[in-house]
Scaffold this motif. Structure first.
Motif, short mmCIF file in Angstrom:
data_model
loop_
_atom_site.label_atom_id
_atom_site.label_comp_id
_atom_site.label_asym_id
_atom_site.label_seq_id
_atom_site.Cartn_x
_atom_site.Cartn_y
_atom_site.Cartn_z
N UNK A 136 0.83 -1.21 0.00
CA UNK A 136 0.00 0.00 0.00
C UNK A 136 0.86 1.26 0.00
N UNK A 137 1.91 1.27 0.81
CA UNK A 137 2.80 2.43 0.88
C UNK A 137 3.52 2.67 -0.46
N UNK A 138 3.86 1.57 -1.10
CA UNK A 138 4.53 1.68 -2.41
C UNK A 138 3.64 2.43 -3.40
N UNK A 139 2.36 2.13 -3.37
CA UNK A 139 1.41 2.81 -4.27
C UNK A 139 1.18 4.25 -3.83
N UNK A 144 -1.31 10.82 -6.53
CA UNK A 144 -1.48 12.07 -7.29
C UNK A 144 -1.66 13.28 -6.38
N UNK A 145 -2.06 13.03 -5.12
CA UNK A 145 -2.29 14.12 -4.16
C UNK A 145 -1.04 14.30 -3.29
N UNK A 146 -0.42 15.50 -3.33
CA UNK A 146 0.80 15.75 -2.52
C UNK A 146 0.57 15.55 -1.02
N UNK A 147 -0.63 15.87 -0.54
CA UNK A 147 -0.91 15.70 0.89
C UNK A 147 -0.89 14.22 1.28
N UNK A 152 1.82 9.58 3.63
CA UNK A 152 2.40 8.25 3.42
C UNK A 152 3.87 8.24 3.81
N UNK A 153 4.56 9.35 3.54
CA UNK A 153 5.98 9.44 3.88
C UNK A 153 6.19 9.36 5.39
N UNK A 154 5.32 10.07 6.15
CA UNK A 154 5.41 10.01 7.61
C UNK A 154 5.13 8.60 8.13
N UNK A 188 8.92 8.32 -7.74
CA UNK A 188 8.59 8.30 -6.31
C UNK A 188 8.67 6.88 -5.75
N UNK A 189 8.20 5.93 -6.57
CA UNK A 189 8.28 4.52 -6.14
C UNK A 189 9.74 4.08 -6.05
N UNK A 190 10.55 4.53 -7.01
CA UNK A 190 11.96 4.16 -6.99
C UNK A 190 12.66 4.70 -5.74
#
Length: 705
Positions: A136-139, A144-147, A152-154, A188-190
C-alpha cells in the motif's frame, strides 16, 4: 450491532460522520474513552461489536464522510485498547489498508493518519501485516495528491523504525515483494524502494547482501533514471553493497555476474561504467566461483575496451588483463569453446581495439590450451581467414600470428596455405592490397622456405590458370623485393653449386612456369643465365602479349634495384658471364624501342666494358663447350644434377596450356559477340536514310618491338 449501539451514543455516531473534521475528532475522542472503559471492564465482546460497527457502517460506507469517521474511529479504538489492541488487529488493520485505494484522496489521507496512530500503539505487533502495508505504501508514494504523499511518507518512516527494531520481520517473505517492484519506472516509487533497501541493509541482523542478486538488476536500472537524486541514491546503495562484498567471505558471484554482463552493454554511460567496475572487482575477488562465467564476462569486457568514454575503456582494459592473467584449467570448468565463441563474435566488431584484444585471447588460449583450441578450429578458422581482409594492419598482423601458431604442425600448416590460396583466389582485392603483407609476415613467423615450397606445390596443380599466373607473379615480386626473404634469395643464388639451393630452385620451377617472366627472374636470381637465355629463345609469338610486356617492364626495373647489384657487377666481366649478357640482350630485343624499359636496359648494356672481352679465351672455351664462370659451366643441358633441357620442356608444356586456355577464352568471347550481333540483326530495322560513304583511313601500322 445492538451491543455497539448501546455502548456508543447516537450523537457520537452522528458526529463521527459529520462533514466537519472537528466534530469527527470530538466523536473519536468519545469512542476512545468508551473503548478504554470497556477494556478496563474486560468486555472484549462489546469492543469487537464497536469495531465491527465502525468497519461495516462507516469505513465500508458509500459516504465519504462516513468512511473518514470510520478510519478516525478505528484509530481511536486502538488507542483506547492500548496494550490490549494486539488481539483486535485482525479486525482493525484490514479496513484501514483497504482505504488506501479509496477514490477520495481525503479518505486515503485519513487512512494514512489512522494507520500511523494504530502503528504507534501496537508497534511490532502489526509486523504480520507488513507485506500488505508495504504494498500500500509503495502505491501511496506515487499518489497524485501531494498531501497523501506527505502522509504516506510520515507513515513510511514510522514503519521503518518499527521494522528495524522488530525481531519478527521476515526478510525471506519481503524479498519477493521487493523484487516484483524493482523495475517500476515511477520516480517516487523508486525512491521509496531504494530507501527501504538502504534501511534494511543497515540492520545488522538482516542479511540483505545474501539477497542482493534478487534486486541488483533493479538498482542498476535506476542508474539511468532521469532524476539525478534517484541516480545518486541508487549509486550510493550499490557502492555500499560493493564494499560489503569486498569484506564478505561468502558471496554469490555467479548470479550477480550474469546481471552485470547484461548491464555492461547498457546505452547509458553511467550504468556501463558502474557495471564494468563491479565486474573488475568480481574478477579480482570471485576466484573459482567465476570460472563458469568467464566467457560471459569476456563478452561484456571486449566491447567496453573500445567504449567512447575513456574511464570505461581504462577499467575494461584493466579487467581484461586481470582475466588474461588467470590460468584456469578446463578440468575446473573453464570452457575454452565458450571463450572462443565469444572472441569469434567480437572479431566482427566495428571497433579495432576489440578485434585486437579478441586475437590476443586466441593467442593466449593457443599457448595454454592448444589441444582444446584446435578441437574447435573448424568453428573459428573461417573467421580468422576473413580477418585477413580487416582494414587495420595491426589486426592483420595479429591474425597472422594466430595462424602461424596454429600452423606449427604440418597438417594445420598445409591446411592454412591451402585455405589462404583459396582466399586469395576468391578475394582478388585481398591479394592485391594485402597479399604482400600476408606472405611476408608468414615467412617471418613460420619459415620462408617452408611457406614458398608449400605455395609452389599448390600452385603447380592449380586448375585456374589465370589465377595461378597472377599468384606466381605476386610471389615472385615478393621474393625479389622483400627484406624478409633475403635468406631465400641467398640460397637460390647457390642453386648451381649447392644441393639445398638446387632443391629450392627446382621446387619453385614448376609453379613459376605459369609465368614466363617469373621463370626468367628466378633463373637470373639463381645465376642460371644459360637457361634464362634458352627460355627467352623458346618464347613464341603467343607469349609476347601486353601482359608479358608489362611484366618485362617490371623485371627490367627490378634489375636496377640493390637486390640485383651482384648481377650488374658481373657485367664488368662479360667474358666470364657471356650467357648473362646474351640473356639481357635477348630481353632488350623483346622490348618495344620507345618504351622506358628499353631505354633503361639499353643504357645499362652500353656501360658494359669492351676491354674485358678476351676473344681467344672465349673461342677456346666455346670450342671446348665450356665457359669460365661456375653458373655457365658444363653441358648446357646439365648442371649440378639439373637437367635444364627437361625443365625447359616442362616450362613449354605449361605455357602451351596457357596458350590453349587463352584461345578458348577468345573463341568463347567471339561466339558470344557473334550471337549478340545475330540477335541485333533479327530486330526490325528503322529507315535511317541513304548510307554514308566510309571515310578512307590510313592502314594500321604495327608498333615495333
Amino acid at each position: 450491532m445492538a451491543d455497539a449501539l448501546s455502548a456508543i451514543p447516537a450523537a457520537v455516531l452522528r458526529n463521527l460522520s459529520d462533514k466537519l473534521y472537528e466534530k469527527r475528532k470530538i466523536a473519536a475522542l468519545e469512542v476512545e474513552g468508551i473503548v478504554k472503559q470497556l477494556t478496563i471492564a474486560g468486555d472484549h465482546d462489546k469492543i469487537t461489536a464497536v469495531i465491527n460497527l465502525l468497519t461495516h457502517e462507516f469505513t465500508y460506507s458509500s459516504q465519504a464522510n462516513h468512511r473518514k469517521g470510520g478510519l478516525i474511529g478505528l484509530a481511536a479504538a486502538t488507542v483506547g485498547l492500548s496494550s490490549e489492541a494486539a488481539q483486535h488487529l485482525e479486525q482493525i488493520v484490514p479496513p484501514v489498508i483497504n482505504s488506501f485505494s479509496d477514490q477520495d484522496s481525503r479518505v486515503r489521507y485519513y487512512a494514512c493518519e489512522a494507520l500511523y496512530n494504530i502503528a504507534k500503539v501496537v508497534r511490532g505487533d502489526f509486523i504480520v501485516f507488513f507485506n500488505k502495508i508495504f504494498d500500500a505504501l509503495c502505491k501511496l508514494s506515487a499518489d497524485s495528491d501531494p498531501n497523501v504523499q506527505r502522509a504516506a511518507h510520515l507513515l513510511d518512516r514510522l514503519v521503518k523504525d518499527i521494522v528495524t527494531e522488530s525481531d519478527q520481520f521476515s526478510i525471506e517473505e519481503f524479498i519477493p515483494l521487493l523484487r516484483e517492484r524493482m523495475n517500476v519506472l515511477n520516480p517516487y516509487v523508486r525512491q521509496f524502494l531504494v530507501g527501504w533497501i538502504t534501511v534494511l541493509d543497515s540492520v545488522p541482523d538482516i542479511d540483505m547482501l545474501g539477497f542482493l542478486p534478487d534486486f541488483l538488476d533493479g538498482l542498476f536500472n535506476m542508474l539511468s533514471d532521469s532524476s539525478h537524486e534517484i541516480r545518486q541514491q541508487a549509486d550510493s546503495a550499490l557502492s555500499e553493497f560493493l564494499q560489503e562484498i569486498r569484506n564478505s567471505p561468502s558471496v554469490d558471484y555467479g548470479r550477480m555476474a550474469e546481471i552485470l554482463v547484461q548491464r555492461a552493454s547498457s546505452p547509458d554511460e553511467f550504468t556501463r561504467w558502474t557495471a564494468i567496475t563491479w565486474i573488475n572487482e568480481f574478477v579480482k575477488l570471485g576466484g573459482d566461483q567465476l570460472v563458469p562465467y568467464y566467457a560471459d564476462i569476456l563478452g561484456a569486457i571486449l566491447p567496453c575496451i573500445a567504449d567512447k568514454e575513456e574511464k570505461i575503456r581504462v577499467v575494461a582494459g584493466e579487467t581484461n588483463e586481470e582475466l588474461l592473467a588467470i590460468k584456469a584449467d578446463p578440468a575446473e570448468g573453464f570452457d575454452v569453446g565458450a571463450i572462443l565463441s565469444i572472441v569469434k563474435r567480437q572479431l566482427s566488431s566495428e571497433y579495432e581495439a576489440t578485434r585486437i584484444e579478441s586475437l590476443h585471447w586466441i593467442s593466449t588460449l593457443l599457448n595454454r590450451h592448444r589441444t582444446e583450441v584446435l578441437s574447435f578450429l573448424n568453428d573459428i578458422f573461417d573467421t580468422l581467414l576473413k580477418a585477413l581482409s580487416d582494414p587495420s594492419d595491426q589486426v592483420v598482423l595479429l591474425v597472422l600470428e594466430v595462424h602461424a601458431c596454429i600452423a606449427e604442425d604440418q597438417y594445420n600448416f598445409s591446411q592454412l596455405i591451402v585455405f589462404l590460396v583459396h582466399k586469395f583466389q576468391t578475394d582478388k582485392v585481398l591479394l592485391e592490397k594485402r597479399g604482400a603483407l600476408i606472405i611476408r609476415r608468414l615467412c617471418v613467423l613460420i619459415d620462408a622456405e617452408r611457406v614458398y615450397r608449400e605455395l609452389s606445390t599448390i600452385l603447380e596443380r592449380e586448375a585456374d590458370l589465370d589465377f595461378a599466373t597472377t599468384m606466381v607473379q605476386a610471389l615472385n615480386l615478393i621474393l625479389h623485393t622483400s627484406s624478409e626473404l633475403s635468406g631465400l634469395r641467398d640460397l637460390l643464388k647457390l642453386s648451381l653449386i649447392d644441393a639445398a639451393g638446387k632443391d629450392l630452385f627446382l621446387s619453385l620451377y614448376a609453379s613459376w612456369s605459369h609465368s614466363s617472366m617469373a621463370i626468367l627472374s628466378l633463373c637470373l636470381l639463381a645465376q642460371a643465365y644459360q637457361h634464362a637465355s634458352s627460355v627467352i629463345q623458346s618464347l613464341t609469338e603467343e607469349d609476347l602479349n601486353v601482359r608479358f610486356l608489362i611484366q618485362l617492364d617490371k623485371l627490367v626495373n627490378l634489375l636496377e634495384t640493390p637486390i640485383f647489384a651482384y648481377l650488374r657487377l658481373q657485367l664488368l666481366e662479360p667474358g666470364r658471364y657471356i650467357w648473362l649478357l646474351k640473356a639481357l640482350y635477348g630481353l632488350l630485343m623483346l622490348l618495344p624501342q620507345q618504351s622506358s624499359a628499353f631505354k633503361v636496359l639499353r643504357t645499362r648494356l652500353k656501360t658494359v666494358p669492351s676491354y674485358s672481352f678476351n676473344k681467344e679465351e672465349i673461342n677456346r672455351t666455346s670450342s671446348a663447350n665450356t665457359t669460365i664462370h661456375f653458373s655457365d659451366e658444363g653441358d648446357m643441358n646439365m648442371h649440378n644434377g639439373i637437367n635444364f633441357a627437361s625443365w625447359l620442356q616442362r616450362f613449354q608444356q605449361i605455357q602451351q596450356k596457357h596458350h590453349a586456355h587463352l584461345k578458348s577464352q577468345v573463341q568463347s568471347h567471339n561466339t558470344s559477340t557473334n550471337s549478340s550481333k545475330v540477335k541485333e540483326n533479327q530486330k526490325p530495322k528503322e529507315f535511317r536514310g541513304p548510307p554514308v560513304p566510309e571515310l578512307s583511313r590510313p592502314p594500321l601500322t604495327k608498333r615495333p618491338f
